[in-house]
Write an enzyme that holds these catalytic residues in place. Structure first.
Site, PDB file in Angstrom:
ATOM      1  N   ASP A  42      -0.474  59.388  34.002  1.00 40.79           N
ATOM      2  CA  ASP A  42       0.786  58.731  34.370  1.00 40.79           C
ATOM      3  C   ASP A  42       0.917  58.624  35.893  1.00 40.79           C
ATOM      4  O   ASP A  42       1.872  58.044  36.409  1.00 40.79           O
ATOM      5  CB  ASP A  42       2.003  59.397  33.720  1.00 40.79           C
ATOM      6  CG  ASP A  42       2.153  60.863  34.057  1.00 40.79           C
ATOM      7  OD1 ASP A  42       1.323  61.395  34.830  1.00 40.79           O
ATOM      8  OD2 ASP A  42       3.119  61.483  33.552  1.00 40.79           O
ATOM      9  N   SER A  43      -0.099  59.152  36.633  1.00 41.03           N
ATOM     10  CA  SER A  43      -0.154  58.913  38.085  1.00 41.03           C
ATOM     11  C   SER A  43      -0.286  57.418  38.363  1.00 41.03           C
ATOM     12  O   SER A  43      -0.069  56.971  39.486  1.00 41.03           O
ATOM     13  CB  SER A  43      -1.335  59.657  38.719  1.00 41.03           C
ATOM     14  OG  SER A  43      -2.549  59.312  38.083  1.00 41.03           O
ATOM     15  N   ASP A  86      -2.076  59.905  29.105  1.00 44.22           N
ATOM     16  CA  ASP A  86      -0.868  60.733  29.276  1.00 44.22           C
ATOM     17  C   ASP A  86       0.280  60.196  28.432  1.00 44.22           C
ATOM     18  O   ASP A  86       0.488  58.976  28.366  1.00 44.22           O
ATOM     19  CB  ASP A  86      -0.418  60.699  30.752  1.00 44.22           C
ATOM     20  CG  ASP A  86      -1.012  61.836  31.561  1.00 44.22           C
ATOM     21  OD1 ASP A  86      -1.546  62.788  30.961  1.00 44.22           O
ATOM     22  OD2 ASP A  86      -0.950  61.756  32.805  1.00 44.22           O
ATOM     23  N   LYS A 116      -2.382  63.628  26.564  1.00 43.80           N
ATOM     24  CA  LYS A 116      -2.097  64.811  27.389  1.00 43.80           C
ATOM     25  C   LYS A 116      -0.594  64.872  27.611  1.00 43.80           C
ATOM     26  O   LYS A 116       0.037  63.830  27.811  1.00 43.80           O
ATOM     27  CB  LYS A 116      -2.827  64.719  28.743  1.00 43.80           C
ATOM     28  CG  LYS A 116      -2.470  65.858  29.687  1.00 43.80           C
ATOM     29  CD  LYS A 116      -3.445  65.965  30.852  1.00 43.80           C
ATOM     30  CE  LYS A 116      -3.182  65.014  31.995  1.00 43.80           C
ATOM     31  NZ  LYS A 116      -1.857  65.106  32.615  1.00 43.80           N
ATOM     32  N   GLU A 118       2.753  67.594  29.273  1.00 45.46           N
ATOM     33  CA  GLU A 118       2.980  68.675  30.235  1.00 45.46           C
ATOM     34  C   GLU A 118       3.871  69.783  29.670  1.00 45.46           C
ATOM     35  O   GLU A 118       4.823  69.506  28.944  1.00 45.46           O
ATOM     36  CB  GLU A 118       3.642  68.092  31.502  1.00 45.46           C
ATOM     37  CG  GLU A 118       2.776  67.080  32.208  1.00 45.46           C
ATOM     38  CD  GLU A 118       3.424  66.505  33.472  1.00 45.46           C
ATOM     39  OE1 GLU A 118       4.526  66.959  33.872  1.00 45.46           O
ATOM     40  OE2 GLU A 118       2.824  65.595  34.066  1.00 45.46           O
ATOM     41  N   GLU A 185      -2.979  72.652  37.294  1.00 46.80           N
ATOM     42  CA  GLU A 185      -2.832  71.934  38.572  1.00 46.80           C
ATOM     43  C   GLU A 185      -2.154  72.800  39.634  1.00 46.80           C
ATOM     44  O   GLU A 185      -1.098  73.400  39.390  1.00 46.80           O
ATOM     45  CB  GLU A 185      -2.015  70.643  38.329  1.00 46.80           C
ATOM     46  CG  GLU A 185      -1.807  69.829  39.602  1.00 46.80           C
ATOM     47  CD  GLU A 185      -1.319  68.407  39.344  1.00 46.80           C
ATOM     48  OE1 GLU A 185      -1.226  67.975  38.182  1.00 46.80           O
ATOM     49  OE2 GLU A 185      -1.020  67.721  40.346  1.00 46.80           O
TER      50      GLU A 185
HETATM   51  O1  KIV Z   1      -1.511  61.676  35.905  1.00 48.88           O
HETATM   52  C1  KIV Z   1      -2.585  62.147  36.300  1.00 48.88           C
HETATM   53  O2  KIV Z   1      -3.405  61.482  36.927  1.00 48.88           O
HETATM   54  C2  KIV Z   1      -2.847  63.554  35.988  1.00 48.88           C
HETATM   55  C3  KIV Z   1      -3.939  64.241  36.728  1.00 48.88           C
HETATM   56  C4  KIV Z   1      -3.498  64.586  38.093  1.00 48.88           C
HETATM   57  C5  KIV Z   1      -4.402  65.454  36.004  1.00 48.88           C
HETATM   58  O3  KIV Z   1      -2.163  64.125  35.194  1.00 48.88           O
END
Ligand code: KIV
Length: 271
Positions: A42-43, A86, A116, A118, A185
């Site tokens: 989600d980055s 994510d 993924k 959190e 992280e």
């Molecule tokens: O969103 C992302 O790119 C991430 C990584 C930093 C692990 O969760």
């Protein structure tokens, strides 16, 4: 490769490499570089959509980018890197049914093979267990969890013993709930070592010292983002290299337009 097979990397002491991708060009690049796993993180909310945090990106936007990432792979499906996507903010925090629907949408409509999410609060643990029962593999994410930026900021987490114990307990809970791996992280290395040694599943670090594997935001590594986090310095000045190449091209066009056009021979001029 099945997500559960990543455990064999840990058993053999073979590092797991995970790189993010956000479109078809970035996915073909990280595939060609040989990443074991590609993460549609989600980055991309910041990297591709220009937001200040990961909070605004929607499930439909994540799906749109995951589809593009899948189309960017050049190898046949069986040989492609494992694709993890994510679950964005608010797609799993409001209950198990909503989370199954969100994760299912990603798996049904893209090459995503796992999600993924959190944290490890009791509500999140319930969501993870339900997703796994429904056949959806889950990667956990502890330590600095960017979807909680308004609570935690972006600073290093678990600096004291009490917080480190909490993260270790959370990691054990994630493993017991069936996660196939955990991203850790921006935490002290002594904590990563404890978590890595205490768990059977792979621990994937970012700003967490040596772990069973590493994950990085590709745009940070290749220097495309304007400012990289301290734990993920750029390997090349990608932004400067691109700007210089494009500036040179623009200058060349200006220069060429000023040079007088060649006189064509009579027989070509009169066709
Ligand atoms: O969103 C992302 O790119 C991430 C990584 C930093 C692990 O969760």
């Amino acid at each position: 490769m099945l997500p559960a097979e990543l455990i064999h990397f840990k058993e053999k002491g073979q590092a797991i490499t995970i790189l993010t991708a956000w479109d078809s060009i970035s996915s073909s690049i990280v595939e060609a570089a040989g990443a074991d796993v590609v993460l549609v993180g989600d980055s991309l909310s910041m990297v591709a959509l220009g937001h200040a945090t990961t909070l605004p990106v929607t499930l439909d936007q994540m799906l749109h980018h995951a589809q593009a990432v899948g189309r960017g792979f050049t190898r046949p499906p069986k040989e492609q890197p494992l694709l993890v996507c994510d679950l964005p903010f608010l797609s799993y925090q409001c209950g198990e049914d909503k989370a199954v629907e969100a994760a299912g949408k990603l798996l049904k409509n893209s090459s995503t093979a796992a999600v993924k999410l959190e944290g490890a609060e009791p509500e999140v643990i319930n969501v993870i267990q339900r997703l796994i029962r429904m056949g959806i593999p889950v990667m956990g994410h502890l330590g600095l969890t960017p979807q909680s930026v308004h609570n935690l900021g972006y600073r290093r987490q678990a600096e004291n013993i009490k917080d480190q114990k909490k993260v270790l307990e959370q990691a054990i809970k994630l493993e017991e709930s069936g996660c196939f791996a955990i991203v850790l992280e921006h935490v002290p290395e002594e904590l990563s070592i404890r978590v890595r040694n205490g768990l059977k599943i792979p621990i994937i670090g970012i700003g967490a010292g040596i772990c069973d594997g590493q994950v990085r935001v590709t745009a940070d590594l290749i220097g495309l983002t304007e400012k990289q986090p301290p734990f993920s310095p750029a390997l090349i000045p990608g932004r400067e290299l691109c700007i210089k190449a494009l500036k040179d091209w623009i200058e060349k066009q200006h220069h060429e337009a000023k040079t007088p056009t060649k006189e064509l021979p009579q027989q070509i001029r009169d066709y």
